[in-house]
Structures are given as C-alpha cells and as structure tokens.
Design a protein around this motif. Structure first.
Motif, short mmCIF file in Angstrom:
data_model
loop_
_atom_site.label_atom_id
_atom_site.label_comp_id
_atom_site.label_asym_id
_atom_site.label_seq_id
_atom_site.Cartn_x
_atom_site.Cartn_y
_atom_site.Cartn_z
N ILE A 191 0.84 -1.20 0.00
CA ILE A 191 0.00 0.00 0.00
C ILE A 191 0.88 1.26 0.00
O ILE A 191 2.03 1.22 0.44
N ASP A 192 0.33 2.33 -0.51
CA ASP A 192 1.01 3.61 -0.49
C ASP A 192 0.84 4.25 0.89
O ASP A 192 -0.25 4.19 1.47
N PRO A 193 1.87 4.87 1.44
CA PRO A 193 1.72 5.51 2.75
C PRO A 193 0.70 6.64 2.76
O PRO A 193 0.25 7.06 3.83
N MET B 116 -2.25 6.30 1.42
CA MET B 116 -3.55 5.69 1.22
C MET B 116 -4.57 6.36 2.14
O MET B 116 -4.39 6.43 3.35
N SER C 89 -8.55 2.94 -0.70
CA SER C 89 -7.18 2.63 -1.12
C SER C 89 -6.55 3.70 -2.01
O SER C 89 -5.40 3.56 -2.42
N ARG D 42 -4.56 6.84 -3.40
CA ARG D 42 -3.35 7.53 -2.95
C ARG D 42 -3.63 9.04 -2.97
O ARG D 42 -3.41 9.74 -3.95
#
Length: 358
Positions: free
Chosen positions: A51-53, A55, A138, A140
């Motif tokens: 996951i992207d930080p 998110m 989810s 970004r």
C-alpha cells in the motif's frame, strides 16, 4: 469473474486457535473505482499487501468490516447467515460514504474462500471458521473527501469459543467514563474507529479484574447499551414464565445478526421477547430481588456468553448464582444446533458451500 492465483500458499498456524491468529491459506480480493465499479475478484494466497503511505483509508478511517462464521456439519460445511452480514456491510459502507459491495459479489467471495479452505475446519463443534470481510479506501491521496478507489478483502481463521471452552460466565465492568457511540454517530456501523475507541475502556475493565466492558448511554450514563462489541439480553423470571429483554436499536447499537437470530429463536422455545430500555439501577435491583435471573451477551465470535458478575464504581453484584442459567443454556443449544446442522434450519440461515480445489 473469479480468478484464482497460482502463487504459493501460506499455511495456517493451527497450533493455537486464539482468536485472530490461525489464518487459513487463502484470501479473496476485489477492487473498485468510480469509473468501473467493483471488478477483478481474485482468490489467491493469504499474503501481505503493498500500500502507499498516502492511502486515504490509513489516514481518515474509511474502513468497514464484518465477521461471520462457517461451521462443519455432519454432511458438509455451511456459512451462517451470510446474506444478513452482506446487508450489514452495505449499511456500514453507506454510513461512511463508501461503495456498497453487492450481495452477489459478497456471496461469491464467501463461496470461493470457504470452498478453498474448508478442509482446515476440524471435526470439532467448538471450532469454526471465522470470515473477515473488509472494505477500505485505497486511493493515494490525503484529500479530506470520500475516496475514489477502494479494496475489498476476505480472509479467514480458525477459532474456538471467544471466552474459552465451555460456557464460562464472564465478569463485566460498567463504565461511566467512556462512551462507545453517540446519537447521530457511527454506532450502528461496523467500522474500525469504533473498535479503536473502545480499547481504553476495555483496558479499564481488565484493570478492574473483568473480562469485558459494558457501555451505557452517552447522555444520562445509566441506560445499558452493549457489552464490548456484543449485544446484551436480560432474562426476567425463570422456567415457563421466563422472558427476554434486550435494549432497542437506537442508532448507537450495532444491529447484531446473532441478536436477530435470538429474537427469532426464543419464541420458538416458548420464551417471550421484547425490546426495552434497562438501566444499570434496574439491572442491579433486578438481580438483588431475583427478578432478573440471567444475563447473557451475544455476537458472532462468542455466539452466546453468560454474564456472571457485574462491577462498577457504585459496587458490584452477582447475576443469579453466577453460573450459566437454564435459558442461556437452552438458547445456546438452539443456536449452535442450527449452526452445526444438529437441529433443523427452519429459517434458511445456512448457506452450504462445496469444497473446491486450489
């Protein structure tokens, strides 16, 4: 269309059935975006996510989930009331401005995972397969708005009774310092933040030597609402005159699927039921006079759990003789009997799932 992954699987740790630890091999995943809706359901190995930080769900809490169970029957495996859990997940999603997972997709995911992993369920009526569906934002971005991308995941783990083997009555602490929910809030939604906000009160209960916390209303702080994440029932009288009372759904309480099942099963056993407010004072006085003979909590994880002792800042008291009472035991037997196929499923609550290959 459901696709299956060829990636290696992760074996469940079956040395212990402590709640939330013995995960099975697979999980199901699906994605949503504003242009295409829900798509790409895939069954693959239970594995970490990337996951992207940034998110959005990680920062602003757009996360809802469910909990339901599959049981081994004498002639197969079935999931208990998945349609009701699908409906509650949709209601939770609406409250948090998230896309609703269609019932057909929810059931397809349940069938896929239980079909793949049901072989892990032992021939033991005390062990079941707990399913955890979760939907989270989810996308970004750190924009403070509903996300435009979401993920759905379904995983599973083996579990025994939440409070241990048998019908051990639990002790509870009535908190008047903390509130679980407020009118107009998210109390009726099964969302992650509700559980994070409950942890301090649960630690307070443990510090008082209790198993669980009991929530009261946030305004007068005297009307009983829930026990931890479970619904409460009070038994008035005994024998043929016994009747059940449970707090009404007022927007603060989670509308429990097990609660609903008990409201339907009890009259079939000749036990009258009603939804009425019960104050902490009523609870104590009723136990002291004998009018309240039993109290139990109910939920997916524990099914039905007797309450034997109550503690509060104003003192404590025992419910009945502190043991699991006759009505609690009868209802536990009726519920677990349907869930495990030992009693007829008159309500059509069981969804049978055939085993599938990996």
């Amino acid at each position: 269309m459901l696709k299956s992954s060829d990636a290696p699987t992760v074996a469940a740790d079956t040395r212990s059935f402590a709640f939330g630890t013995a995960f099975t091999d697979h999980m199901v995943s699906m994605a949503w975006d504003a242009d295409r809706g829900w798509r790409g359901m895939t069954a693959g190995p239970h594995a970490p996510l990337v996951i992207d930080p940034a998110m959005i769900g990680l920062h602003y809490g757009q996360v809802v989930f469910e909990g339901l169970k599959a049981f081994r029957l004498p002639d197969g495996v079935a999931v208990f009331r998945p349609e009701a859990h699908a409906a509650r997940l949709r209601a939770s999603a609406r409250r948090l401005m998230m896309p609703e997972v269609p019932e057909a997709d929810f059931l397809a995911a349940v069938d896929a995972l239980v079909g793949l992993d049901q072989g892990a369920i032992p021939d033991d009526p005390d062990v079941s397969l707990y399913l955890r569906p979760i939907v989270f934002a989810s996308e970004r971005t750190l924009a403070l708005r509903p996300a435009r991308e979401y993920r759905f995941l379904l995983m599973a783990f083996l579990t025994e009774a939440y409070f241990g083997a048998g019908q051990r009555p639990v002790s509870v602490w009535v908190t008047t310092e903390y509130s679980r929910a407020v009118p107009g809030g998210t109390g009726a939604a099964k969302t992650a933040g509700n559980y994070a906000g409950s942890l301090m009160a649960q630690e307070e209960a443990r510090a008082q030597g209790c198993d669980q916390v009991v929530w009261v209303d946030p305004v007068e702080r005297r009307w009983v609402e829930e026990m931890g994440g479970m619904n409460l029932f009070f038994v008035y009288g005994s024998g043929s005159s016994a009747r059940l009372v449970t707090p009404p759904l007022n927007g603060n309480l989670l509308p429990g699927v097990t609660r609903d099942a008990i409201l339907r099963l009890a009259p079939e056993l000749g036990i009258a039921v009603s939804e009425e407010r019960v104050s902490v004072e009523d609870w104590r006085a009723g136990c002291e006079s004998g009018e309240i003979s039993e109290v139990f909590a109910c939920g997916t994880a524990a099914r039905i759990s007797a309450v034997g002792e109550v503690r509060s800042d104003a003192g404590g008291w025992t419910v009945g003789d502190g043991s699991c009472g006759e009505v609690t035991d009868r209802l536990f037997g009726a519920l677990s009997g349907v869930q495990t196929g030992r009693l007829p499923d008159r309500h059509g609550w069981l969804r049978r799932v055939e085993a599938t290959g990996t």
